[in-house]
Structure formats: C-alpha cells, structure tokens
Design a protein around this motif. Structure first.
Motif, PDB file in Angstrom:
ATOM      1  N   ALA A  53       0.835  -1.205   0.000  1.00 28.67           N
ATOM      2  CA  ALA A  53       0.000   0.000   0.000  1.00 28.67           C
ATOM      3  C   ALA A  53       0.870   1.256   0.000  1.00 28.67           C
ATOM      4  CB  ALA A  53      -0.936  -0.007   1.198  1.00 28.67           C
ATOM      5  N   GLY A  54       1.941   1.205   0.779  1.00 28.45           N
ATOM      6  CA  GLY A  54       2.849   2.350   0.791  1.00 28.45           C
ATOM      7  C   GLY A  54       3.538   2.550  -0.542  1.00 28.45           C
ATOM      8  N   ALA A  55       3.927   1.437  -1.184  1.00 30.05           N
ATOM      9  CA  ALA A  55       4.607   1.533  -2.463  1.00 30.05           C
ATOM     10  C   ALA A  55       3.677   2.040  -3.560  1.00 30.05           C
ATOM     11  CB  ALA A  55       5.174   0.170  -2.844  1.00 30.05           C
ATOM     12  N   LEU A  56       2.373   1.768  -3.433  1.00 29.18           N
ATOM     13  CA  LEU A  56       1.411   2.203  -4.437  1.00 29.18           C
ATOM     14  C   LEU A  56       0.972   3.649  -4.248  1.00 29.18           C
ATOM     15  CD1 LEU A  56      -0.802  -1.014  -4.670  1.00 29.18           C
ATOM     16  CD2 LEU A  56       0.439   0.038  -6.567  1.00 29.18           C
ATOM     17  N   ARG A  57       1.464   4.284  -3.196  1.00 28.33           N
ATOM     18  CA  ARG A  57       1.111   5.678  -2.969  1.00 28.33           C
ATOM     19  C   ARG A  57       1.883   6.553  -3.951  1.00 28.33           C
ATOM     20  NH1 ARG A  57       2.386   5.863   2.093  1.00 28.33           N
ATOM     21  NH2 ARG A  57       0.385   4.925   2.703  1.00 28.33           N
ATOM     22  N   PRO A  58       1.208   7.310  -4.804  1.00 20.39           N
ATOM     23  CA  PRO A  58       1.901   8.115  -5.830  1.00 20.39           C
ATOM     24  C   PRO A  58       2.814   9.164  -5.207  1.00 20.39           C
ATOM     25  CG  PRO A  58      -0.458   7.969  -6.268  1.00 20.39           C
ATOM     26  CD  PRO A  58      -0.248   7.464  -4.878  1.00 20.39           C
ATOM     27  N   THR A  59       3.875   9.475  -5.907  1.00 19.94           N
ATOM     28  CA  THR A  59       4.780  10.546  -5.504  1.00 19.94           C
ATOM     29  C   THR A  59       4.862  11.570  -6.624  1.00 19.94           C
ATOM     30  OG1 THR A  59       6.702   9.367  -6.393  1.00 19.94           O
ATOM     31  CG2 THR A  59       6.158   8.994  -4.067  1.00 19.94           C
ATOM     32  N   GLY A  60       5.236  12.769  -6.274  1.00 13.97           N
ATOM     33  CA  GLY A  60       5.417  13.806  -7.286  1.00 13.97           C
ATOM     34  C   GLY A  60       4.136  14.329  -7.885  1.00 13.97           C
ATOM     35  N   GLY A  61       3.015  14.137  -7.191  1.00 13.81           N
ATOM     36  CA  GLY A  61       1.766  14.713  -7.664  1.00 13.81           C
ATOM     37  C   GLY A  61       0.977  13.853  -8.625  1.00 13.81           C
ATOM     38  N   GLY A  62       1.535  12.722  -9.077  1.00 16.94           N
ATOM     39  CA  GLY A  62       0.799  11.856  -9.995  1.00 16.94           C
ATOM     40  C   GLY A  62      -0.217  11.002  -9.252  1.00 16.94           C
ATOM     41  N   GLY A  63      -1.197  10.496  -9.985  1.00 19.85           N
ATOM     42  CA  GLY A  63      -2.233   9.686  -9.359  1.00 19.85           C
ATOM     43  C   GLY A  63      -2.068   8.200  -9.583  1.00 19.85           C
TER      44      GLY A  63
END
Length: 253
Positions: A53-63
């Motif tokens: 779940a943590g790895a699937l959290r988008p970074t850099g504003g992407g969804g």
C-alpha cells in the motif's frame, strides 16, 4: 487447435495463480492478491496497512504508479509442462466509491474472498489497464499485442485442471489409456509406452508417451472447444463410454 499466446497469458494472470508485483523505483517485489476483470484489466486487493500500500502511494503529484504483474504457472502434476510465465504492466490507480464497488464484484467473480467486504476500510482495490504484455516459455520471451490480450479469454478449465486430471486417472484410467493407445498408434499393453494425460484445456488433451528418458508429447484435439466442465464431459463421452464412437485427431511433436 491449441491456446493462442494471448489466451495463455489471460489464463495465467486471471487470478487463480500467485502473483508478484514489481513497482517502478520501489524495492519489491511484493506478493499480491490479484484478479482480472472481463476486459483483462488487473485488479489488486491490497491491505491498507502494508508495504505494498505504501509503495502504491503516488509521488510527485501523480495519481498512478507503474506496476508489472509477474505470474508463473504451476503445473497440475509432477512432470507436466508449464504454461510459462507472464508479465503484464500498466499504471495502477486506487479505486473509490462506485468504481471500487464494481471492481469488487469483478474480483469476487474470480476469487470470492470475504476481504472484499472490507474494501474501503481494511483493504483497497487498485486497477490498471494492461499496456504491455510479455510471455516467457522454454527460455524464449515473446511480446503479445495488448489488444489481442484484452480480446482473449482465460481457459475455463485451468482452475480445476488438477482435479480433472486426478478424476481421469482414478476413475477412467483403463478406458482412457486404451483410447490414447489407439489414437497414437502405440503398442498395446506395453508398459514402456503407457500414455498419460499431462494437461487439459478448452481445446484438447496434452499427452505424454514413450520410454523413460525419451518421452514424447502429442495433442489430442476436441471436435469443438469446451466452455466448462460439463462441456468437457460431453467431449470425452465417446472416449469413456464403451459403446460410443471414438473420434479425434493427434498432432505429434
């Protein structure tokens, strides 16, 4: 007739086999519970509190997050050949509201786990449309057109293949062996050439035969593809019923 590469990949990633998720720029791989919907899109059932779940959290504003689902076939019996390995990739996004409820129904059609009742609380559903497909078998990797993948259907017998092979071996061994010998032109009653059904799919049976250390394989095709277990029973009726006419074709390889 035999399964196409696109059909094999759809069968492998349908959701009955264990899968691994590889995420871009994440350590991984992650064990994942997955299924595919009728359009071949991949659904991931993920605990809210988990590394995935943590790895699937988008970074850099992407969804969305780039994901590769990796599934290896598990042959139904010792010595049976594997269908190979499939990799399908796309951009996974979290589902909420009506989308999550609809996806939960698609997931339940493949794997009716009670954890789907907790989607939105203890679990989340993610989905991605497949944009790249690769299939590996016997050391060769082949790219599959995503459109062909989406248009293919998983084999309906794959989820119960091991059970079907056990039933054929335990309940119909003598008649089935006699039929296979006739179709393959084998020497009658020679135990060194006893044929054995190794795999079954909608199009036919994969049979091995020959002396130890020099086994060969052949496909025996059904007259028409079967769509379910009842259809398989009808296709094999001429084989297992002693008064029925026996028909079939053998393609040795």
């Amino acid at each position: 007739m035999r399964p196409s590469p696109a059909e094999i990949v759809r069968t492998l990633v349908a959701g009955r086999l264990p899968g691994l998720a590889h995420l871009a720029h994440r350590p991984g791989p992650y064990h994942v519970r997955h299924a595919t919907d009728p359009d071949g899109r991949v659904l991931l059932l993920v605990p809210v509190v988990s590394d995935l779940a943590g790895a699937l959290r988008p970074t850099g504003g992407g969804g969305e997050v780039a994901v590769v689902l990796d599934v290896l076939d598990l042959p139904p019996a010792a010595g049976a050949p594997s269908l190979g390995r499939a990799w399908v990739s796309g951009w996974a996004g979290r589902l909420d509201g009506d989308e999550a409820r609809s996806a939960a129904l698609d997931f339940a059609a493949v794997e009716p786990t009670g954890d789907l009742l907790d989607v939105g609380t203890r679990f989340r559903l993610y989905r991605f449309e497949v944009v790249e497909v690769r299939w590996e078998r016997a050391g060769t990797v082949r790219r599959i057109d995503p459109v062909e993948y989406a248009g293919a259907e998983p084999d309906p017998l794959h989820p119960v293949e091991a059970e079907l092979l056990t039933e054929l071996a335990e309940r119909h061994s003598e008649r089935l062996t006699g039929y296979l010998r006739r179709q393959l032109g084998l020497v009658a009653d020679d135990p060194r050439w006893t044929p054995r059904v190794e795999r079954v799919d909608r199009y036919g049976l994969l049979v091995s035969f020959g002396r130890p250390g020099a086994r060969r394989r052949a496909r025996l095709a059904f007259t028409d593809p079967v769509t379910d277990r009842a259809g398989l029973a009808r296709a094999l009726h001429p084989v297992l019923c002693p008064r029925a006419a026996v028909r079939g074709t053998a393609d040795q390889r």
